[in-house]
Design a protein around this motif. Structure first.
Motif, PDB file in Angstrom:
ATOM      1  N   SER A 208      -7.213 -53.227  54.061  1.00 51.46           N
ATOM      2  CA  SER A 208      -5.326 -54.034  54.322  1.00 51.46           C
ATOM      3  C   SER A 208      -5.059 -53.493  55.330  1.00 51.46           C
ATOM      4  O   SER A 208      -3.886 -53.720  55.773  1.00 51.46           O
ATOM      5  N   ALA A 315     -14.131 -47.747  52.605  1.00 51.44           N
ATOM      6  CA  ALA A 315     -12.907 -46.883  51.891  1.00 51.44           C
ATOM      7  C   ALA A 315     -11.989 -48.483  51.160  1.00 51.44           C
ATOM      8  O   ALA A 315     -11.644 -48.856  49.522  1.00 51.44           O
ATOM      9  N   GLU A 316     -11.156 -48.890  51.634  1.00 50.41           N
ATOM     10  CA  GLU A 316      -9.990 -49.732  51.100  1.00 50.41           C
ATOM     11  C   GLU A 316     -10.919 -51.471  50.583  1.00 50.41           C
ATOM     12  O   GLU A 316     -10.314 -51.591  49.440  1.00 50.41           O
ATOM     13  N   SER A 319     -11.558 -50.517  46.961  1.00 47.63           N
ATOM     14  CA  SER A 319     -10.265 -51.120  46.121  1.00 47.63           C
ATOM     15  C   SER A 319     -10.237 -52.533  45.781  1.00 47.63           C
ATOM     16  O   SER A 319      -9.988 -53.363  44.855  1.00 47.63           O
ATOM     17  N   ASN A 320      -9.709 -52.896  47.202  1.00 46.54           N
ATOM     18  CA  ASN A 320     -10.155 -54.609  47.376  1.00 46.54           C
ATOM     19  C   ASN A 320     -10.664 -55.259  46.416  1.00 46.54           C
ATOM     20  O   ASN A 320      -9.986 -56.479  45.492  1.00 46.54           O
ATOM     21  N   ALA A 322     -12.093 -54.686  42.787  1.00 46.03           N
ATOM     22  CA  ALA A 322     -12.279 -54.056  42.675  1.00 46.03           C
ATOM     23  C   ALA A 322     -12.702 -55.306  41.722  1.00 46.03           C
ATOM     24  O   ALA A 322     -12.853 -55.069  40.069  1.00 46.03           O
ATOM     25  N   ARG A 323     -11.474 -56.268  42.093  1.00 48.33           N
ATOM     26  CA  ARG A 323     -10.682 -57.229  40.748  1.00 48.33           C
ATOM     27  C   ARG A 323     -12.006 -58.707  40.963  1.00 48.33           C
ATOM     28  O   ARG A 323     -11.616 -58.888  39.447  1.00 48.33           O
ATOM     29  N   THR A 362     -16.841 -46.442  48.072  1.00 49.03           N
ATOM     30  CA  THR A 362     -16.674 -45.840  46.916  1.00 49.03           C
ATOM     31  C   THR A 362     -16.954 -44.091  47.203  1.00 49.03           C
ATOM     32  O   THR A 362     -15.867 -43.286  46.965  1.00 49.03           O
ATOM     33  N   LEU A 365     -14.380 -42.316  48.451  1.00 52.23           N
ATOM     34  CA  LEU A 365     -13.076 -42.259  47.999  1.00 52.23           C
ATOM     35  C   LEU A 365     -13.324 -40.997  47.115  1.00 52.23           C
ATOM     36  O   LEU A 365     -12.619 -40.371  46.247  1.00 52.23           O
ATOM     37  N   SER A 366     -14.787 -40.689  46.304  1.00 50.02           N
ATOM     38  CA  SER A 366     -14.914 -39.821  45.577  1.00 50.02           C
ATOM     39  C   SER A 366     -14.596 -38.683  45.776  1.00 50.02           C
ATOM     40  O   SER A 366     -14.065 -37.656  46.255  1.00 50.02           O
ATOM     41  N   SER A 367     -14.031 -37.908  44.432  1.00 55.04           N
ATOM     42  CA  SER A 367     -13.376 -36.442  44.573  1.00 55.04           C
ATOM     43  C   SER A 367     -14.454 -35.536  44.504  1.00 55.04           C
ATOM     44  O   SER A 367     -15.705 -35.697  44.972  1.00 55.04           O
ATOM     45  N   TYR A 370     -13.526 -36.861  49.511  1.00 60.75           N
ATOM     46  CA  TYR A 370     -11.866 -38.162  49.607  1.00 60.75           C
ATOM     47  C   TYR A 370     -11.939 -36.796  51.190  1.00 60.75           C
ATOM     48  O   TYR A 370     -11.177 -37.380  51.742  1.00 60.75           O
ATOM     49  N   TYR A 374     -12.384 -39.881  53.269  1.00 57.12           N
ATOM     50  CA  TYR A 374     -11.276 -40.444  53.821  1.00 57.12           C
ATOM     51  C   TYR A 374      -9.732 -39.598  55.018  1.00 57.12           C
ATOM     52  O   TYR A 374      -9.334 -40.132  55.516  1.00 57.12           O
TER      53      TYR A 374
ATOM     54  N   ASN B  81      -7.441 -46.196  40.497  1.00 56.04           N
ATOM     55  CA  ASN B  81      -9.184 -46.848  40.644  1.00 56.04           C
ATOM     56  C   ASN B  81      -9.844 -46.947  39.501  1.00 56.04           C
ATOM     57  O   ASN B  81     -10.309 -45.560  39.174  1.00 56.04           O
ATOM     58  N   PHE B  83     -11.874 -49.470  36.273  1.00 55.31           N
ATOM     59  CA  PHE B  83     -12.435 -50.925  35.361  1.00 55.31           C
ATOM     60  C   PHE B  83     -12.104 -50.718  34.180  1.00 55.31           C
ATOM     61  O   PHE B  83     -12.256 -50.373  33.149  1.00 55.31           O
ATOM     62  N   LYS B  89      -6.146 -55.991  39.019  1.00 54.70           N
ATOM     63  CA  LYS B  89      -6.608 -55.953  39.886  1.00 54.70           C
ATOM     64  C   LYS B  89      -7.578 -54.450  39.569  1.00 54.70           C
ATOM     65  O   LYS B  89      -8.096 -54.488  40.902  1.00 54.70           O
ATOM     66  N   ASN B  90      -8.122 -54.042  38.694  1.00 56.44           N
ATOM     67  CA  ASN B  90      -8.569 -52.896  38.197  1.00 56.44           C
ATOM     68  C   ASN B  90      -8.450 -51.812  39.106  1.00 56.44           C
ATOM     69  O   ASN B  90      -9.469 -51.211  38.809  1.00 56.44           O
ATOM     70  N   ASP B 274     -13.679 -40.526  37.188  1.00 57.20           N
ATOM     71  CA  ASP B 274     -13.005 -40.398  38.623  1.00 57.20           C
ATOM     72  C   ASP B 274     -11.635 -41.299  39.350  1.00 57.20           C
ATOM     73  O   ASP B 274     -12.425 -42.731  39.484  1.00 57.20           O
ATOM     74  N   ARG B 276     -10.696 -42.407  41.631  1.00 61.89           N
ATOM     75  CA  ARG B 276     -10.581 -42.478  43.631  1.00 61.89           C
ATOM     76  C   ARG B 276      -9.397 -42.732  44.605  1.00 61.89           C
ATOM     77  O   ARG B 276      -8.631 -44.121  44.893  1.00 61.89           O
ATOM     78  N   PHE B 278      -6.340 -42.892  46.034  1.00 65.43           N
ATOM     79  CA  PHE B 278      -5.834 -43.311  47.930  1.00 65.43           C
ATOM     80  C   PHE B 278      -4.855 -43.638  48.411  1.00 65.43           C
ATOM     81  O   PHE B 278      -4.102 -44.293  47.191  1.00 65.43           O
TER      82      PHE B 278
END
Lengths: 484, 482
Positions: A208, A315-316, A319-320, A322-323, A362, A365-367, A370, A374, B81, B83, B89-90, B274, B276, B278
Motif C-alpha cells: 500500500s 511486509a505490507e 498483511s494485504n 491475508a484476507r 511475515t 514483521l515477526s516479533s 521487526y 522492518y 494481524n 486470522f 481483512k484478517n 504474534d 505482527r 506495523f
C-alpha cells in the motif's frame, strides 16, 4: 492510417471529424484482439458486449454534442487488479478467478465518466508480484517485439496490449517499477505519477505505501491526457493528494532549454547493458542539443533501495493478502476445520512467487525481527527520500536514468532465480521508495530489435516537467512487426 | 498460611456512539438482519481503503479528557494481524505505539474510604470485529459458522488501566466510575450486558512482603461488574490455593463461566498470537490542532466528581442523596432542570428520590423513560412551596401527571386542589368559627391546648380542605391571643 494504429489524440480528432464512429473504433480493436491476442495473450478477459454498448453510448453523446472528454469513445484496457463493477477482477490469481467486484475503482470510475470504452482486463504477474508477467496463473503474456521474450511486469499485459495496438492506452500499477519496466520492454510510454496523485481506491493492493496507478500509452501526450482525467483527490482514499491537477498535455513538446537534468551515477554501472548505457549517452547529447543543462549527480543510498524494498513491500503484502482465506469470496478449498480450510485455500490459490513474498513479509514483521528488518527499512526509506530531496533542492528539474538493467529477456530466463528477477527493479524501486513521479519513454531499438526506454524522475507532483522533457526525447513510435 | 497481595489491571472496550462506522458510512445501529449494515469497505473487499470517521477521533479524545489523559496531537493507526473469520481483512486496524490518549487516572475510594488514584495507561481507537453464529457451541465443535459483519468496523476505544488496584472492590469501583464518566460524556452506551462496554481483568498474586509481581492471568467474558467482582474473588482463591500447594501459576487467558461461578483455561501464553503490528499504510496520521482540541474540550460536560461536589457543597444536598442522584445521569439531569424551576435542592432531591422514584419503580421504568416534564413538575413543586397546594394534593397531582401526562394546573383545577393561602379570604371564616364555638375557645383560653386542633379542623372542614393549614394556624393563634 488503420484505426488501431491511432493515438488518443489522433482518434479524438478522427471521431470529431466523423471519419469513423466509436463503435467502429471499438470493433476494430476487438477484431484485432481476436486476431492477434492469441500470440500475445495480453488479455485475461475481453468485455466485448459491454465495450460495444459503451461505444454506442459514446456515439450517441457525440451526435448530441455532449462529448465528455478527449477519451470519450476511445477503447482501452485495465490491468486486472483494478476493480470494474461487474467484470471479473482476478489479479491473475486462482484465488480470485471467480471474483467480480461490486464497485468501481476511482481511477476507472473517472475514466468511465469521461466516456472511456473498456475492452477488457489485461494480464499481469499474480497480485502484481513479478517483473515478467510469468507469475500469472493464466499463463504468460508475450512481448510483441519478440514473442519468445517477456513483456516485463507486473503490468506486462497493459504494456503489450498498447504496443500491439490492441488498446489505445491502458492503466497499470507500479509498486517497484511495474509500469515502467514493461513500458521499456514493450516500447511504449509509461508514467508512474507521484504517490497520492491517483487514487488507489479499488486497486487491489500489493504494498500500500508503494502502490501507484500508472498509465501506458503510445505517446507522452496521450499519457498526459489520461493523467489529467484520473488524477486528483479522492474522498475514498485518505492518502490521495489534494494538490490541483494540471492540464498535463499542455506541457508536451514545450521548450526545455535551460532545464537542469541530472544523471545519477549510481544508476550507471556494469550491471546495465552496454547498449542501454550507449542510448543514455545519446539522450544526454540530444538533451544538450535542445538547450538543457545535463550534469552528473549522486544519490548515495541507491544501493540500499532494492533490499529495503523487498522487506517493506513483502511486509505490507503479507498483511494485504491475508484476507484471501476462502471465507467471504474467491477460492475456497473445503477442509475438515477452519484452520485447515485456510491453509488448503491459500496453498491452492496462491502461486509460488506470492507465497514466497508472503513468507518473506511475515518473517520481517515477526516479533524479534521487526526492528532488524522492518524498522531498519523505514530508516533506509527516509535516507533515500533525503537523497532526492537534496538533489531537487539544488534546482534540478528531473533526473535521467536507465529503466532496467537489460532489454526484454526470454521467457523462463529468470523464473528459477528470483534474485536475478528482483534485480530487474534496481533502477525503478528507489523512486517508489521516495514516492516520486517517473516517466519511461521509448527511445531506441537495440541491435536485437528490442525496445529501450529511458526513465525520467521528477520531484513530487512535478509530472508536467517529466512530460515536457519526455515528449522531446521520445522516439517516433516503435512498432513491433507482428507478421500478420 | 501465607497471605497474598492481589494486583489487578483492567482493560475496557467501549463502543463509541457514532452514527456511522469507523472507516465507512455504514450505520452502527445494532439489530439489523445479518450482513445488512455492510459495504465493500467494512467487508474488506479487495481494493477498498479506510477513511477515518472524524466523530471517532472526537469521542475518543473527549473520553480521554474526561479520564484526565494527555491527548496526543499526533497519533496513528497500525494493523494487528491474525486470522479469524470474524475479521474481514484478517487484520484489525488499531493503534499501537502512538495511541490517541495516555497517562490518565480515575479517583476511587480504597478500603479505608480514602481517595485513591488508579492510573490509566492509554486509550486507543480501533475497529470492532464481526460476529460468528456457530451451528454448535463454539467454532471448533460446529459443522458450520455464519459470519455477520454488521458489527465489523463499529468504532471502539480500548482503555487500559495500570495495575493499580488491589481488590475486587477497587476493581468494581474503578469500573463503575469509568462507566459513569463515559456515560456523562455521552461517548458510549456502556451497556455491559449488551457488549457496548466489555471488561477484561489481569490479575496476579504475590506473597505479602515481596515486591516482585506474580504471574498474571487474564480473565475474559465478563458481562457485568458483578461478574468482574466474582471472577476476581474466585481467581484470588484459586491462585492462593495453588501457591499454597507450591504449584506454579501459568500465564494464560481464562474465561469466566457465569453458571458455575468459575474461571477456566482458554489458551496459554504458548498459543499467544504474534500480531505482527506495523503502521497502517492506508491511513494518514491523526493530527489534532489547537482549534480541534478546544472544540472537543468545549463539548465536555460536568463530570460526576464535580457534580457530586456541587450538589453537596453548593446546594446542600446530603452526601447519600447526592451520590444516588449522580449515579444516574438522567436523574441528575432531571434534578438540574427541576432545581432551575424550584431553587430548593432539598425539596427537589426529596421528591425525586421519594415520590418520583416510587412511581418509576411501581411501573418498572428507568429514569431515562421518565414521562414527566421538568418545567411542569417544577411548577407543581413551586405551587407546593408557595402554599398554593398542600402536600397530599401535590402527591396526587404528581401521580396523575405521571400516568396521564396532563398538565399540573389542569389537574389541580379539575380536582379542586387549589389551596387557599390568602389570609383575607380566611379571616372571615376564622372569625365565624370562633363565634360558633364559644366552648372550645374558652377551653383553649383555659389552657386546654387540644381545643386548638378542634378549631383547626373546623376551619379545614369549612374550606373542604383547601385552606392552607399554616395560614389558618397563624390566623387562629392571632385571633385567640388578641
Amino acid at each position: 492510417m488503420p484505426i488501431t494504429d491511432m493515438t488518443i489524440r489522433d482518434m479524438a480528432q478522427a471521431l470529431e471529424a466523423k471519419q469513423f464512429s466509436a463503435e467502429e473504433a471499438t470493433r476494430a480493436h476487438l477484431e484485432r484482439i481476436a486476431r492477434v491476442d492469441e500470440k500475445i495473450h495480453a488479455f485475461i478477459s475481453v468485455t466485448a458486449e459491454q465495450a460495444i454498448a459503451a461505444a454506442q453510448a459514446a456515439d450517441q453523446r457525440r451526435a448530441k454534442g455532449e462529448v465528455r472528454s478527449p477519451l470519450d469513445g476511445v477503447p482501452m484496457a485495465l490491468k486486472d487488479i483494478i476493480c470494474a463493477k461487474g467484470t471479473h477482477t482476478t489479479c491473475a490469481s486462482k484465488m480470485l478467478e471467480s471474483y467480480v467486484p461490486p464497485y468501481n475503482a476511482t481511477c476507472w470510475q473517472r475514466l468511465e465518466d469521461a466516456g472511456a470504452v473498456l475492452l477488457g482486463k489485461v494480464n499481469m504477474d499474480e497480485f502484481a508480484m513479478g517483473s515478467s508477467t510469468e507469475s500469472s496463473a493464466f499463463g504468460p503474456t508475450r512481448n510483441p517485439f519478440d514473442l519468445d521474450c517477456v513483456p516485463g511486469g507486473s503490468s506486462g499485459g497493459s504494456a503489450a496490449a498498447v504496443a500491439a495496438d490492441l488498446a489505445v492506452y491502458s492503466l497499470g500499477t507500479d509498486t517497484g517499477g511495474s509500469v515502467r519496466q514493461p513500458a521499456h520492454f514493450c516500447g511504449v510510454v509509461g508514467i508512474k505519477p507521484t504517490y497520492g496523485r491517483i487514487s488507489r481506491f479499488g486497486v487491489v493492493p500489493y504494498a500500500s505505501s508503494l502502490d501507484q496507478v500508472g498509465i501506458l500509452a503510445k505517446t507522452c501526450y496521450d499519457a498526459a491526457t489520461v493523467l489529467e482525467i484520473v488524477a486528483g483527490k479522492d474522498k475514498m482514499d485518505s492518502t490521495s493528494a489534494p494538490y490541483p491537477v494540471k492540464a498535463y498535455n499542455q506541457f508536451c513538446d514545450s521548450d526545455i532549454s535551460g532545464m537542469r537534468i541530472g544523471v545519477p551515477k549510481e544508476f550507471i554501472s556494469d550491471a546495465i547493458d552496454v547498449e542501454i548505457r550507449q542510448q543514455l549517452e545519446e539522450a544526454v547529447t540530444q538533451l544538450r542539443a535542445l538547450g538543457a543543462q545535463v550534469e552528473d549527480v549522486s544519490l548515495p543510498h541507491t544501493a540500499y533501495a532494492l533490499p529495503a524494498y523487498y522487506v517493506l513491500a513483502t511486509a505490507e503484502a503479507s498483511s494485504n493478502l491475508a484476507r484471501y482465506d476462502g471465507v467471504r469470496y474467491g477460492l475456497r478449498v473445503p477442509a475438515g476445520n477452519m484452520r485447515d480450510m485456510f491453509v488448503a485455500t491459500r496453498n491452492a490459490g496462491f502461486g509460488t512467487e506470492v507465497k514466497r513474498r508472503i513468507m518473506l513479509g511475515t518473517y520481517a514483521l515477526s516479533s524479534g525481527y521487526y526492528d532488524a528488518y522492518y524498522n531498519k527499512t523505514l530508516q533506509v526509506r527516509t535516507l533515500i527520500k533525503q537523497d532526492y530531496d537534496t538533489i531537487f533542492a539544488q534546482g534540478f528539474d528531473c533526473l535521467l536514468t536507465p529503466t532496467a538493467p537489460t532489454t526484454a529477456f526470454k521467457l523462463g530466463a529468470h523464473t528459477s532465480d528470483p534474485l536475478t528477477m528482483y534485480m530487474q527493479d534496481i533502477c525503478t524501486v528507489p523512486i517508489n521508495m521516495a514516492g516520486l513521479p517517473a516517466l519511461v519513454v521509448p527511445y531506441a531499438l537495440s541491435s536485437q530489435g528490442l525496445p529501450i526506454g529511458l526513465q525520467l524522475i521528477g520531484s513530487g507532483f512535478a509530472e508536467e516537467k517529466l512530460l515536457a522533457v519526455g515528449s522531446r526525447l521520445e522516439s517516433v513510435r516503435l512498432l513491433p512487426d507482428l507478421d500478420e | 498460611m501465607t497471605k497474598y497481595l492481589t494486583t489487578i489491571g483492567l482493560e475496557f472496550h467501549a463502543e463509541l456512539k457514532t452514527k456511522t462506522k469507523i472507516f465507512c458510512s455504514c450505520p452502527t445501529e445494532s439489530g439489523g438482519a445479518p450482513n445488512t449494515h455492510v459495504c465493500p469497505v467494512c467487508l474488506g473487499l479487495p481494493g477498498v481503503l479506510p477513511v477515518l470517521n472524524k466523530a471517532v477521533v472526537e469521542l475518543a479524545a473527549k473520553a480521554g479528557m474526561a479520564l484526565n489523559c494527555e491527548v496526543a496531537r499526533f497519533s496513528k493507526f497500525d494493523r494487528k494481524n491474525y486470522f479469524y473469520p470474524d475479521l474481514p481483512k484478517n487484520y484489525q486496524v488499531t493503534q499501537y505505539p502512538l495511541p490517541i490518549c495516555r497517562n490518565g487516572y480515575i479517583e476511587i475510594k480504597d478500603a479505608q474510604g480514602q481517595a485513591k488514584k488508579v492510573r490509566i495507561n492509554r486509550i486507543h481507537m480501533e475497529e470492532d470485529a464481526g460476529k460468528l453464529v456457530h451451528s454448535g457451541s463454539s467454532l471448533s465443535d460446529s459443522s458450520y459458522s455464519l459470519p455477520d459483519y454488521n458489527r465489523a468496523a463499529v468504532p471502539l476505544i480500548e482503555i487500559v488501566s495500570e495495575p493499580d488496584m488491589c481488590s475486587a472492590e477497587e476493581a468494581r469501583a474503578f469500573g463503575e466510575m469509568l462507566r459513569l464518566i463515559l456515560l456523562y460524556c455521552d461517548v458510549s452506551d456502556v451497556k455491559m450486558e449488551q457488549g457496548s462496554l466489555r471488561c477484561d481483568v489481569n490479575i496476579s498474586l504475590r506473597p505479602e512482603g515481596t515486591d516482585e509481581l506474580g504471574v498474571k492471568v487474564e480473565i475474559k467474558n465478563l458481562n457485568s461488574f458483578r461478574a468482574v467482582y466474582n471472577a476476581i474473588k474466585y481467581e484470588e482463591e484459586r491462585q492462593a490455593d495453588m501457591l499454597d500447594c507450591g504449584e506454579p501459576i501459568v500465564q494464560e487467558t481464562r474465561l469466566w463461566d457465569e453458571q458455575s461461578g468459575e474461571t477456566r483455561s482458554m489458551r496459554s501464553k504458548e498459543d499467544a498470537h504474534d500480531y505482527r503490528y506495523f503502521p497502517e499504510p492506508d491511513l494518514v496520521p491523526v493530527v489534532l490542532d489547537d482549534e480541534w482540541m478546544e472544540h472537543i474540550a468545549a463539548s465536555l460536560p460536568e463530570l460526576p466528581a464535580a457534580r457530586l461536589c456541587r450538589l453537596t457543597e453548593q446546594l446542600g444536598v446530603g452526601e447519600k442523596e447526592a451520590q444516588q442522584i449522580v449515579q444516574n445521569p438522567p436523574l441528575a439531569h432531571f434534578f438540574d432542570a427541576l432545581y432551575d424551576e424550584v431553587k430548593d435542592a432539598k425539596m427537589v432531591s426529596n421528591w425525586l428520590l421519594g415520590d418520583v422514584s416510587r412511581l418509576l419503580n411501581d411501573s418498572g421504568m428507568e429514569f431515562s423513560a421518565l414521562p414527566l416534564d421538568a418545567v411542569d413538575t417544577g411548577h407543581l413543586l413551586s405551587l407546593l412551596k408557595q402554599g398554593a397546594i398542600n402536600q397530599a394534593s401535590a402527591k396526587q397531582v404528581l401521580e396523575e401527571m405521571f400516568t396521564t401526562g396532563n398538565k399540573a394546573d389542569d389537574i389541580i383545577a379539575a380536582r379542586g386542589f387549589a389551596q387557599i393561602s390568602d389570609s383575607s379570604a380566611l379571616e372571615g371564616i376564622v372569625a365565624q368559627i370562633l363565634a360558633d364555638n364559644p366552648q372550645p375557645v374558652a377551653d383553649y383560653l383555659a389552657g386546654k391546648k387540644a381545643a386548638f386542633g378542634f378549631l383547626m379542623g373546623q376551619a379545614m372542614k369549612q374550606t373542604k380542605g383547601q385552606a392552607n393549614p399554616a395560614v389558618v394556624k397563624e390566623l387562629l393563634t392571632k385571633a385567640l391571643e388578641a
